[in-house]
Design an enzyme around this catalytic site. Structure first.
Site, mmCIF file in Angstrom:
data_model
loop_
_atom_site.group_PDB
_atom_site.id
_atom_site.type_symbol
_atom_site.label_atom_id
_atom_site.label_comp_id
_atom_site.label_asym_id
_atom_site.label_seq_id
_atom_site.Cartn_x
_atom_site.Cartn_y
_atom_site.Cartn_z
ATOM 1 N N GLY A 176 1.468 -2.510 -6.207
ATOM 2 C CA GLY A 176 1.387 -1.202 -5.560
ATOM 3 C C GLY A 176 0.007 -0.596 -5.758
ATOM 4 N N GLY A 177 -0.081 0.344 -6.687
ATOM 5 C CA GLY A 177 -1.308 1.111 -6.869
ATOM 6 C C GLY A 177 -2.577 0.284 -6.965
ATOM 7 N N TRP A 201 0.805 -1.215 0.000
ATOM 8 C CA TRP A 201 0.000 0.000 0.000
ATOM 9 C C TRP A 201 0.843 1.272 0.000
ATOM 10 C CZ3 TRP A 201 -4.124 -1.241 4.366
ATOM 11 C CH2 TRP A 201 -4.859 -2.366 3.971
ATOM 12 N N LYS A 202 2.116 1.154 0.271
ATOM 13 C CA LYS A 202 3.030 2.291 0.360
ATOM 14 C C LYS A 202 2.474 3.287 1.382
ATOM 15 C CE LYS A 202 4.810 1.199 -4.182
ATOM 16 N NZ LYS A 202 5.312 1.656 -5.508
ATOM 17 N N GLU A 229 12.108 2.167 -3.680
ATOM 18 C CA GLU A 229 11.829 3.485 -3.098
ATOM 19 C C GLU A 229 12.608 3.712 -1.805
ATOM 20 O OE1 GLU A 229 7.467 3.356 -5.233
ATOM 21 O OE2 GLU A 229 7.619 3.005 -3.070
ATOM 22 N N GLU A 268 11.401 -6.170 -9.461
ATOM 23 C CA GLU A 268 10.652 -4.941 -9.715
ATOM 24 C C GLU A 268 11.515 -3.979 -10.521
ATOM 25 O OE1 GLU A 268 9.053 -3.280 -5.962
ATOM 26 O OE2 GLU A 268 7.284 -4.348 -6.651
ATOM 27 N N SER A 287 3.628 -1.901 -12.032
ATOM 28 C CA SER A 287 2.416 -1.607 -12.819
ATOM 29 C C SER A 287 1.548 -2.820 -13.100
ATOM 30 C CB SER A 287 2.790 -0.891 -14.124
ATOM 31 O OG SER A 287 3.328 0.388 -13.839
HETATM 32 O O1 LIG Z 1 5.746 -2.604 -4.327
HETATM 33 C C1 LIG Z 1 5.112 -2.426 -5.373
HETATM 34 C C2 LIG Z 1 5.818 -1.914 -6.556
HETATM 35 O O2 LIG Z 1 6.549 -0.787 -6.210
HETATM 36 C C3 LIG Z 1 4.916 -1.700 -7.754
HETATM 37 O O3 LIG Z 1 4.129 -0.558 -7.582
HETATM 38 P P1 LIG Z 1 3.016 -0.279 -8.730
HETATM 39 O O4 LIG Z 1 2.175 -1.526 -8.824
HETATM 40 O O5 LIG Z 1 2.244 0.918 -8.236
HETATM 41 O O6 LIG Z 1 3.794 -0.026 -10.020
#
Ligand SMILES: O=C[C@H](O)COP(=O)(O)O
Length: 261
Positions: free
Chosen positions: A241-242, A13-14, A104, A174, A220
């Site tokens: 992620g998103g 979820w960041k 990140e 990734e 993505s």
């Molecule tokens: O941890 C997930 C990855 O950073 C992928 O993020 P994303 O699905 O938003 O590109």
């Protein structure tokens, strides 16, 4: 995907969703995902630290099959490290997984391979399963050095990790240029690096470890591209992620892109 390894879909979820929003999202996932889905794949959410206790209470209280984890941990176990979270604390909160080496963190917090390796060790010290993230930036890809780059990150992070520990490891390939950009890697791109990572595991450890370790793809991932990625023999799931913030799309991803369970 190989039938020898149960797929894993982990939603990173960041820095999104407070603890109340976390409860709502996990409840929506629990309402949608069936035992058939959980028999077919493991499903994990990786919320911000502030949400973990709420997620733990919900998962434990309702006996949900969703597991969860953290997005980071300290290399230290306790002490005067302001703002850091130790693996001890994450284990007490019932975490199964913890990310290490996410791009990140490498970028914004200057976490180099030595720090990432220390975080992998910290995860194992506290019986957490590390999800070790590796992946190249666009210039490395354009120069054709992406496989060697990911393998070198793997080598550095696993320095000192014993065979019995490595057996439980999860890897996530990734490519940085695919994260948050909508530029998903092709299934062949994902397979090329994932198979190289698996081959390296066999060299570092043995064929059993190489066959056991789940290797995820991240960058993505959406419900309309997961099926092709999961069709690759060395891809065992996704670090999302998103799309993991959208319960309906994440459920479809956990079903490999199928609409119904
Ligand atoms: O941890 C997930 C990855 O950073 C992928 O993020 P994303 O699905 O938003 O590109």
């Amino acid at each position: 995907m190989s039938t020898a390894r149960k797929p894993l879909f982990a939603g990173n979820w960041k820095m999104n969703l407070n603890h109340l929003e976390a409860i709502a999202l996990v409840q929506k996932l629990a309402f949608s995902l069936t035992d058939k889905d959980f028999d077919r794949a493991d499903v994990a959410v990786l919320p911000p630290f502030t949400d973990l206790r709420s997620v733990q209470t919900l998962v434990d209280g309702d006996k949900l099959r969703i597991v969860y984890g953290a997005q980071d941990l300290s290399v230290h176990d306790s002490g005067a490290y302001t703002g850091e979270i130790s693996g001890t604390m994450l284990a007490k909160l019932g975490c199964t997984y913890v990310l290490a080496g996410h791009s990140e963190r490498r970028q914004y917090h200057r976490e180099d391979d030595q720090v990432v390796g220390a975080k992998v060790q910290a995860a194992y010290r506290h019986s957490l399963t590390p999800i070790l993230c590796v992946g190249e930036g666009l210039p490395v890809r354009q120069a054709g050095g992406h496989v060697a780059y990911a393998v070198s990150q793997l080598d550095a992070a696993l320095n000192g990790v014993k065979t019995e520990q490595a057996r439980s490891l999860v890897l996530a390939y990734e490519p940085v240029w695919a994260i948050g950009t909508g530029e998903v890697a092709t299934p062949d791109d994902a397979q090329e690096v994932c198979t190289a990572l698996r081959a390296r595991l066999a060299e570092l450890y043995d064929a059993e470890v190489a066959a056991a370790v789940r290797i995820l793809y991240g960058g993505s991932v959406k419900s309309d591209n997961i099926a092709g990625i999961m069709a690759q023999p060395d891809v065992d799931g996704a670090l999302v992620g998103g799309a993991s913030l959208d319960p309906a799309d994440f459920v479809k991803i956990c079903r490999f892109g199928e609409i119904s369970g």
